[in-house]
Design a protein around this motif. Structure first.
Motif, short mmCIF file in Angstrom:
data_model
loop_
_atom_site.label_atom_id
_atom_site.label_comp_id
_atom_site.label_asym_id
_atom_site.label_seq_id
_atom_site.Cartn_x
_atom_site.Cartn_y
_atom_site.Cartn_z
N UNK A 188 0.99 -1.27 -0.07
CA UNK A 188 0.11 0.11 0.11
C UNK A 188 0.77 1.15 0.00
N UNK A 189 2.07 1.22 0.68
CA UNK A 189 2.89 2.28 0.76
C UNK A 189 3.41 2.78 -0.68
N UNK A 190 3.92 1.56 -1.10
CA UNK A 190 4.66 1.73 -2.63
C UNK A 190 3.56 2.31 -3.66
N UNK A 191 2.20 1.57 -3.35
CA UNK A 191 1.00 2.25 -4.35
C UNK A 191 1.02 3.59 -4.05
N UNK A 192 0.93 4.20 -2.75
CA UNK A 192 0.65 5.61 -2.45
C UNK A 192 1.62 6.64 -3.16
N UNK A 193 2.93 5.88 -3.28
CA UNK A 193 4.01 6.71 -3.74
C UNK A 193 4.45 6.17 -5.11
N UNK A 194 3.47 5.55 -5.98
CA UNK A 194 3.50 5.04 -7.25
C UNK A 194 4.84 4.39 -7.72
N UNK A 195 5.03 3.40 -6.59
CA UNK A 195 6.29 2.60 -6.81
C UNK A 195 5.88 0.96 -6.97
N UNK A 196 6.71 0.30 -7.49
CA UNK A 196 6.50 -1.13 -7.61
C UNK A 196 7.87 -1.89 -7.48
N UNK A 197 7.89 -3.07 -7.15
CA UNK A 197 9.07 -3.90 -6.82
C UNK A 197 8.96 -4.97 -8.13
N UNK A 198 10.21 -5.12 -8.56
CA UNK A 198 10.29 -6.16 -9.75
C UNK A 198 11.63 -6.81 -9.53
N UNK A 199 11.76 -7.89 -10.13
CA UNK A 199 13.27 -8.64 -10.40
C UNK A 199 14.09 -7.76 -11.30
N UNK A 200 15.42 -7.79 -10.88
CA UNK A 200 16.32 -7.08 -11.74
C UNK A 200 16.27 -7.32 -13.23
N UNK A 201 15.82 -8.54 -13.27
CA UNK A 201 15.51 -8.84 -14.99
C UNK A 201 14.45 -8.41 -15.55
N UNK A 202 13.42 -7.46 -14.83
CA UNK A 202 12.15 -6.89 -15.22
C UNK A 202 11.20 -7.65 -14.98
N UNK A 203 11.22 -9.10 -14.58
CA UNK A 203 10.24 -9.85 -14.24
C UNK A 203 9.60 -9.90 -13.01
N UNK A 204 8.66 -10.49 -12.73
CA UNK A 204 8.07 -10.81 -11.20
C UNK A 204 9.15 -11.23 -10.35
N UNK A 205 9.12 -11.03 -8.95
CA UNK A 205 9.90 -11.70 -8.02
C UNK A 205 9.51 -12.79 -7.57
N UNK A 206 10.20 -14.00 -7.42
CA UNK A 206 9.77 -15.34 -6.65
C UNK A 206 9.29 -15.12 -5.47
N UNK A 207 8.49 -16.13 -4.67
CA UNK A 207 8.22 -16.06 -3.48
C UNK A 207 9.30 -16.10 -2.54
#
Length: 269
Positions: free
Chosen positions: A116-135
């Motif tokens: 929610x905090x990252x959404x409020x500041x328009x941030x997102x977390x991704x993998x360094x390769x541009x894909x989604x992070x694994x669990x």
């Protein structure tokens, strides 16, 4: 947001946006889990009552035998045990809250790519390769960003309550480590990254409001399409079709009986 040629990500977010998101991600779950303290207060009250009855029993016993000198020692022992129980339950509640905050971050990052905090500041977390992070990488990242500083605060508060220098040093060490690893940023092809990002192969990138609106519309459309598909699938189920045919047959019978009744009423007597 325009990306420089040859880069995978948009320009890196500012430190203010990172820390703002971090504060929201700590504050919101902390407030949501605050009712745990009512349970803690009830448990402490129960322990205080139990120690009070124990002390009263010891006092009566020692008074009967005239052992007045040991009565003060017994009161001191019971007070010390009660305070130890209070510190334990406070530390336990804080630790549970830290674990719940970690679970909140892991769950939202896994499902949504951000909290929610990252959404409020328009941030997102991704993998360094541009894909989604694994669990696994999300859990490792949350361990460094949530569990380590959270345990630092738990140890520090417990140290203040127990006047323990060892616990205080351990708590301060964890908090300093957490602050330093977040503050010391290093340039990478994906922008500035913290130590926990480099260790877990993640990167925090900004998202424009246009992109967020587009993703929200795509999510809404996917949800609508999924709902329509499920409704169509449910309607085409054999049981539903059988019930529909039975309902139509019943309706035809009722309508035919109504017509027959009308014709009988119209016939001359």
């Amino acid at each position: 947001m325009i990306q420089p040629p040859g880069t995978l990500f948009p320009p890196h977010p500012t430190s203010a946006r990172r820390w703002g998101a971090r504060w929201i991600d700590w504050l919101v779950p902390w407030l949501v889990t605050s009712p745990l303290w009512f349970l803690t207060a009830e448990k402490i009250q129960t322990e205080a009552t139990k120690h009070g009855f124990t002390l009263a029993g010891k006092g009566i016993f020692k008074s009967v035998f005239g052992d007045w000198g040991a009565l003060g020692d017994a009161a001191g022992d019971e007070a010390g045990e009660l305070w130890s129980d209070i510190v334990f339950y406070i530390a336990l509640t804080l630790a549970v809250q830290v674990l719940l905050i970690m679970a909140y971050e892991v769950l939202l990052t896994r499902l949504w790519g951000r909290t929610l905090g990252k959404a409020a500041f328009a941030l997102t977390v991704r993998g360094a390769d541009g894909g989604r992070l694994s669990f696994g990488r999300i859990c490792a990242r949350s361990t460094i960003t949530v569990l380590v500083p959270g345990l630092g605060w738990v140890l520090l508060i417990a140290a203040v309550l127990t006047l323990s220098v060892l616990l205080m040093l351990a708590g301060v060490a964890l908090l300093i480590f957490s602050a330093v690893e977040c503050a010391v940023l290093r340039m990478s092809p994906a922008g500035k990254t913290s130590w926990h990002d480099r260790r877990t192969g993640s990167v925090v990138v900004p998202k424009t409001w246009t992109e967020q609106l587009r993703q929200a519309r795509e999510f809404q459309q996917r949800a609508l399409d999924s709902g329509v598909a499920r409704a169509r699938q449910a309607w085409q189920a054999p049981q539903v079709q059988q019930l529909s045919q039975q309902a139509q047959a019943t309706f035809q019978q009722v309508r035919e009986r109504g017509r027959q009744a009308i014709r009988r009423d119209d016939e001359p007597s």
